[in-house]
Design a protein around this motif. Structure first.
Motif, PDB file in Angstrom:
ATOM      1  N   SER A 198      23.644  38.753  40.255  1.00  0.00           N
ATOM      2  CA  SER A 198      24.353  38.642  40.042  1.00  0.00           C
ATOM      3  C   SER A 198      24.716  40.529  40.815  1.00  0.00           C
ATOM      4  CB  SER A 198      25.224  39.435  39.015  1.00  0.00           C
ATOM      5  OG  SER A 198      23.950  39.982  38.508  1.00  0.00           O
ATOM      6  N   ASP A 202      26.964  39.270  44.022  1.00  0.00           N
ATOM      7  CA  ASP A 202      27.688  38.433  43.384  1.00  0.00           C
ATOM      8  C   ASP A 202      29.223  38.072  44.477  1.00  0.00           C
ATOM      9  OD1 ASP A 202      28.925  37.301  41.110  1.00  0.00           O
ATOM     10  OD2 ASP A 202      29.751  39.316  40.565  1.00  0.00           O
ATOM     11  N   ASN A 243      27.446  33.739  40.342  1.00  0.00           N
ATOM     12  CA  ASN A 243      28.771  34.651  41.132  1.00  0.00           C
ATOM     13  C   ASN A 243      29.799  34.399  41.217  1.00  0.00           C
ATOM     14  OD1 ASN A 243      28.231  32.414  43.412  1.00  0.00           O
ATOM     15  ND2 ASN A 243      28.285  33.721  44.554  1.00  0.00           N
ATOM     16  N   LYS A 244      30.369  35.648  41.639  1.00  0.00           N
ATOM     17  CA  LYS A 244      31.576  35.575  41.165  1.00  0.00           C
ATOM     18  C   LYS A 244      32.310  34.523  42.130  1.00  0.00           C
ATOM     19  CE  LYS A 244      33.075  39.733  39.711  1.00  0.00           C
ATOM     20  NZ  LYS A 244      32.521  40.827  39.840  1.00  0.00           N
TER      21      LYS A 244
END
Ligand code: ADP
Ligand code: MG
Length: 575
Positions: A198, A202, A243-244
């Motif tokens: 992260s 990310d 992660n995003k």
């Protein structure tokens, strides 16, 4: 294993490995960023190739990278289902550094580890950073679209050599197994890995997944009267994105933190240092695109290498198309890194189509304007930081007025020069600064150019200007002569070389001194003729001058002739 061979690393790789292991010790977790970054690149490349050959997906189009650990074996594995590598590619990509100028770069290293480790930062580290934490690395790969029997295994202890062998690999893509050094066991910790992802990854636009163990059925929180809560159902073990996993440039500016922008820069630029500045824009209207443009903090070691690739990363509707699309930036802004995501270009766009394309041109103009605006703003709001930019890239920006007629005035306002005002070699005087200090009646911007700052500063042509307190810009970079040929005016004021032609100081000349000059000329009557006879053909004319206060004579070039600097440049070029 079959068909095993041993190969030696390219000398530069050996040097890089040595340096890296020592210099990145305090920042060793970046190995994960680099390997995840490569996995994301491999996914981008596969998506692009699959545009014209969908079979490359082999019925598995969900691109992702997976991290797993084996505590007993002491290993971390980073597995992707991207483009993969063939045997030849793996030997080439993981045995050499494929960047022109690398050899020169390494030959400049001093051998002083502390100093050299700073240089390696701007070089980028990439795959080889695996050896910061691992004493053995195994890479297993199979290229998209080839048979499972055409897998390849690469192995190295990060010293002088590596082995490659043929293997069977059912799944497409690349698997990197790091055999951790004894004192790097912290990276086996699940929580530690998640936090590194992260922190650094990310923004990666494919999911970075970690395995989540099965969660058995359990009781929910008890109710207010102590009655048992509802049962929370069991969750079977599964891979979970940590992660995003959305394209950062599609997010709202206000949702992206500075740290995310910085990490994203490192991913796309393969640079190791933070960027100096960036600008993120969604452009709507006739041409629609998103741009994310970065100014690096350091000039790359190969900025003057004309063959070196540069340009922006191009996406079309979120799909990666190519690296180094140089059509979107003028050459004098070649230091800019970043990406473009176009809504208008076709997905099958090629470099040939980009050439002479209206959409390309509109985007190029837009991006050029963005960069110039970003620099203008920096110059205005943070002169100190602007100076850092100038010291790194100023000489490239000086190519601007010759290349980009329509932005000439803008570029000119960004230029910085040394001048007699400060009398040192720091290039920090803008043309606007100069103009604000012009004398009453002065209508020109004066400059002198020479081979070196010392020569410019002690030019005899300066004498009269110093006496009258008129500022003169002191130019001594190779490119300056070229610049001044194209920058003849700024803010409606002519730029005038003080070593050229008859110097007409215009209204700066006062009546008394004119009279004194005439008298002085009378006193040495006949001298001119005698000098002319002696010099003969060597000169085109001999004239009186009142520019000099201490020196007896100087050589000047007539108004339309080549300057002495230009003559030297031409001679150096063998003309
Ligand atoms: P860079 O990413 O700057 O090119 P790296 O050292 O990180 O440099 O990687 C070197 C090359 O190795 C990559 O350009 C790519 O061709 C290849 N490579 C590395 N990792 C992978 C991967 N996971 N899948 C496919 N190719 C890879
Ligand atoms: Mg890389």
């Amino acid at each position: 294993v079959a068909h095993q061979e041993t190969h030696g690393f390219q000398t530069e790789v050996k040097q890089l490995l040595q340096l890296m292991i020592h210099s990145l010790y305090s920042n060793k977790e970046i190995f994960l960023r680099e390997l995840v970054s490569n996995a994301a690149d491999a996914a981008d490349k596969l998506r692009f190739r699959a545009l014209s050959d969908n079979s490359l997906y082999e019925n598995d189009g969900e691109l992702r990278v997976r991290l797993s650990v084996d505590k007993d074996a002491n290993t971390i594995t980073i597995a992707d289902n991207g483009i993969g590598m063939t045997r030849d590619q793996i030997i080439e990509h993981l045995g050499t550094i494929a960047k022109s100028g690398t050899k020169e770069f390494f030959s400049q290293l001093s051998g002083d580890q502390a100093k050299d480790s700073k240089l390696i930062g701007q070089f980028g580290v990439g795959f080889y950073s695996a050896f910061i934490v691992a004493d053995k690395v195994t890479v297993r790969s199979r290229a998209a679209g080839v048979d499972a029997s055409q897998g390849v295994e690469w192995q190295s202890a990060g010293e002088g050599d590596f082995t490659v062998a043929d293997i069977e690999k059912k799944d497409r893509g690349t698997e990197i197994i790091l055999h951790l050094r004894d004192d790097e066991k912290e990276f086996l910790d699940d929580w530690r890995l998640r936090s590194i992802v992260s922190k650094y990854s990310d923004h990666i636009n494919i999911p970075v997944e970690m395995y989540k163990e099965e969660e058995p059925e359990r009781d929910g929180p008890a109710g207010p009267d102590g009655e048992p809560g509802e049962k929370i159902p069991a969750v079977p073990a599964h891979w979970e994105a940590v992660n995003k996993a959305t394209a950062l440039w599609n997010r709202d500016k206000s949702d992206v933190s500075d740290d995310e922008y910085k990490e994203f820069y490192k991913h796309i630029s393969h640079d190791f240092a933070d960027p100096l500045l960036w600008s993120h824009n969604k452009v709507e209207g006739k041409t629609e695109y998103t741009s994310l443009l970065y100014i690096p903090s350091k000039a790359p070691f190969d900025m003057w290498n004309r063959d070196q690739k540069h340009g922006l990363k191009l996406f079309v509707q979120r799909v990666f198309i190519m690296d180094d699309a140089e059509q979107f930036m003028p050459t004098y802004l070649r230091f800019v890194k970043g990406l473009l995501d176009s809504n208008d270009l076709p997905l099958n766009v090629s470099r040939e189509i980009l050439q002479d394309n209206k959409i390309t041109q509109a985007m190029r103009q837009g991006c050029t304007k963005r960069v110039l605006q970003m620099l203008e703003k920096l110059a205005k709001n943070d002169a100190e930081k602007y100076q850092l930019f100038w010291n790194e890239f100023g000489n490239v920006l000086k190519e601007g007025p010759a290349e980009d007629f329509s932005n000439k005035e803008k570029v000119a306002s960004l230029l910085r020069f040394a001048s007699t005002h400060n009398d040192n070699d720091a290039q920090n005087v803008s043309l606007d600064d100069y103009i604000s200090r012009m004398k009453e009646g002065q209508d020109k911007i004066y400059f002198v150019s020479a081979d070196s700052f010392a020569a410019a500063k002690s030019s005899p042509h300066l004498e009269v200007f110093r006496k009258k307190g008129i500022e003169v810009l002191l130019l001594s970079d190779r490119i300056d002569e070229w610049l001044m040929q194209h920058l003849t005016e700024y803010s409606e004021k002519a730029l005038q070389s003080i070593s050229r032609g008859d110097l007409d100081l215009g209204e700066l000349e006062d009546e008394d001194s004119k009279k004194a000059q005439e008298e002085a000329e009378k006193e040495v009557e006949g001298v001119l003729e005698r000098i002319k006879t002696v010099l003969g053909e060597k000169v085109s004319d001999v004239k009186f001058t009142h520019r000099l206060t201490d020196s007896p004579a100087c050589v000047v070039v007539d108004e339309y002739g080549m300057s002495t600097q230009m003559i030297k440049l031409m001679q150096a070029a063998g003309q």
